[in-house]
Write a protein that holds these residues in place. Structure first.
Motif, PDB file in Angstrom:
ATOM      1  N   ASN A  95      47.925 -35.753  -2.143  1.00 59.48           N
ATOM      2  CA  ASN A  95      48.916 -36.079  -3.102  1.00 59.48           C
ATOM      3  C   ASN A  95      49.473 -37.279  -2.648  1.00 59.48           C
ATOM      4  OD1 ASN A  95      49.763 -36.198  -5.468  1.00 59.48           O
ATOM      5  ND2 ASN A  95      51.880 -35.062  -4.821  1.00 59.48           N
ATOM      6  N   THR A  96      49.572 -37.282  -1.223  1.00 59.54           N
ATOM      7  CA  THR A  96      50.487 -38.469  -0.571  1.00 59.54           C
ATOM      8  C   THR A  96      50.026 -39.823  -1.029  1.00 59.54           C
ATOM      9  OG1 THR A  96      49.360 -38.681   1.650  1.00 59.54           O
ATOM     10  CG2 THR A  96      51.474 -37.191   1.346  1.00 59.54           C
TER      11      THR A  96
ATOM     12  N   CYS B  17      45.104 -39.384  -6.641  1.00 61.94           N
ATOM     13  CA  CYS B  17      45.322 -39.221  -7.058  1.00 61.94           C
ATOM     14  C   CYS B  17      43.711 -37.798  -7.740  1.00 61.94           C
ATOM     15  CB  CYS B  17      44.632 -39.877  -8.549  1.00 61.94           C
ATOM     16  SG  CYS B  17      45.584 -41.659  -7.831  1.00 61.94           S
TER      17      CYS B  17
ATOM     18  N   ASP C  28      48.907 -38.710 -11.271  1.00 60.44           N
ATOM     19  CA  ASP C  28      48.589 -39.709 -10.500  1.00 60.44           C
ATOM     20  C   ASP C  28      49.344 -39.907  -9.721  1.00 60.44           C
ATOM     21  OD1 ASP C  28      49.259 -43.419 -12.038  1.00 60.44           O
ATOM     22  OD2 ASP C  28      48.554 -42.591 -10.085  1.00 60.44           O
ATOM     23  N   VAL C  29      49.186 -40.673  -8.146  1.00 53.54           N
ATOM     24  CA  VAL C  29      50.221 -40.722  -7.042  1.00 53.54           C
ATOM     25  C   VAL C  29      51.031 -39.998  -7.230  1.00 53.54           C
ATOM     26  CG1 VAL C  29      48.351 -41.806  -5.461  1.00 53.54           C
ATOM     27  CG2 VAL C  29      50.452 -42.519  -6.780  1.00 53.54           C
ATOM     28  N   ASP C  30      52.562 -40.724  -8.509  1.00 61.03           N
ATOM     29  CA  ASP C  30      54.122 -40.478  -8.683  1.00 61.03           C
ATOM     30  C   ASP C  30      53.984 -39.261  -9.443  1.00 61.03           C
ATOM     31  OD1 ASP C  30      54.228 -43.042 -11.297  1.00 61.03           O
ATOM     32  OD2 ASP C  30      52.578 -40.552 -11.054  1.00 61.03           O
ATOM     33  N   GLY C  31      53.118 -38.331  -9.439  1.00 61.58           N
ATOM     34  CA  GLY C  31      53.236 -36.931 -10.097  1.00 61.58           C
ATOM     35  C   GLY C  31      53.328 -36.711 -11.669  1.00 61.58           C
ATOM     36  N   SER C  32      52.473 -37.867 -12.579  1.00 58.71           N
ATOM     37  CA  SER C  32      52.691 -38.188 -14.107  1.00 58.71           C
ATOM     38  C   SER C  32      51.630 -38.070 -13.778  1.00 58.71           C
ATOM     39  CB  SER C  32      52.745 -39.805 -14.397  1.00 58.71           C
ATOM     40  OG  SER C  32      52.082 -41.181 -13.902  1.00 58.71           O
TER      41      SER C  32
ATOM     42  N   GLN D 170      42.503 -44.913  -5.135  1.00 57.19           N
ATOM     43  CA  GLN D 170      42.908 -45.803  -5.597  1.00 57.19           C
ATOM     44  C   GLN D 170      42.420 -45.526  -7.429  1.00 57.19           C
ATOM     45  OE1 GLN D 170      42.299 -48.756  -3.703  1.00 57.19           O
ATOM     46  NE2 GLN D 170      44.334 -49.295  -3.412  1.00 57.19           N
TER      47      GLN D 170
ATOM     48  N   TRP E  65      46.335 -46.138 -13.157  1.00 55.31           N
ATOM     49  CA  TRP E  65      46.685 -45.462 -14.333  1.00 55.31           C
ATOM     50  C   TRP E  65      45.883 -45.484 -15.753  1.00 55.31           C
ATOM     51  CZ3 TRP E  65      48.720 -46.856 -19.144  1.00 55.31           C
ATOM     52  CH2 TRP E  65      48.954 -47.810 -18.875  1.00 55.31           C
TER      53      TRP E  65
END
Length: 126
Positions: A30-31, A34, A53-57, A101, A104
């Motif tokens: 998760n760092t 996706c 997504d990488v931001d957790g959404s 990558q 979104w």
């Protein structure tokens, strides 16, 4: 080398629940990646179910919104898909996928992902 191993598939009756797991290894979970769940029924194209997504959404396909929940446990390097209120049309082979990558707006597009698990079968009977 990224490795993804799904588990938790099986049979359920309509209205029932199942939880899928995807154990990830070979990278820092998760760092930068996706993660997503996809499914493919016989004779149909692979379709996106849910993704993080990488931001957790999280993103969900319209067909599973309100019924499925995607989540992850960073300590265990594991991705989950909780499936409730299952329907016969949810029957498919479910795959876990990862990629560093993914735009979104494309999180639910299978061609965007480079790494895939072997799949786990989910069968829902009416």
């Amino acid at each position: 080398q990224v490795q993804l191993v799904e588990s938790g598939g099986g049979s359920a009756q309509s209205g029932g629940s199942l939880r899928l797991s995807c154990a990830a290894s070979g990278y820092i979970f998760n760092t930068i990646y996706c993660m997503g769940w996809f499914r493919q029924a016989p004779g149909k194209e692979r379709e996106g179910v849910a993704a993080i997504d990488v931001d957790g959404s999280a993103s969900y396909a319209d067909s599973v919104k309100g019924r499925f929940t995607i989540s992850q446990d960073n300590a265990k390097n594991t991705l989950y898909l909780q499936m409730n209120s299952l329907k016969p049309e949810d029957t498919a082979t479910y795959y876990c996928a990862a990629d560093p990558q993914v735009p979104w707006w494309s999180l639910l597009r299978a061609p965007e992902y480079d790494y895939w698990g072997q799949g786990t079968q989910v069968t829902v009977s009416s």
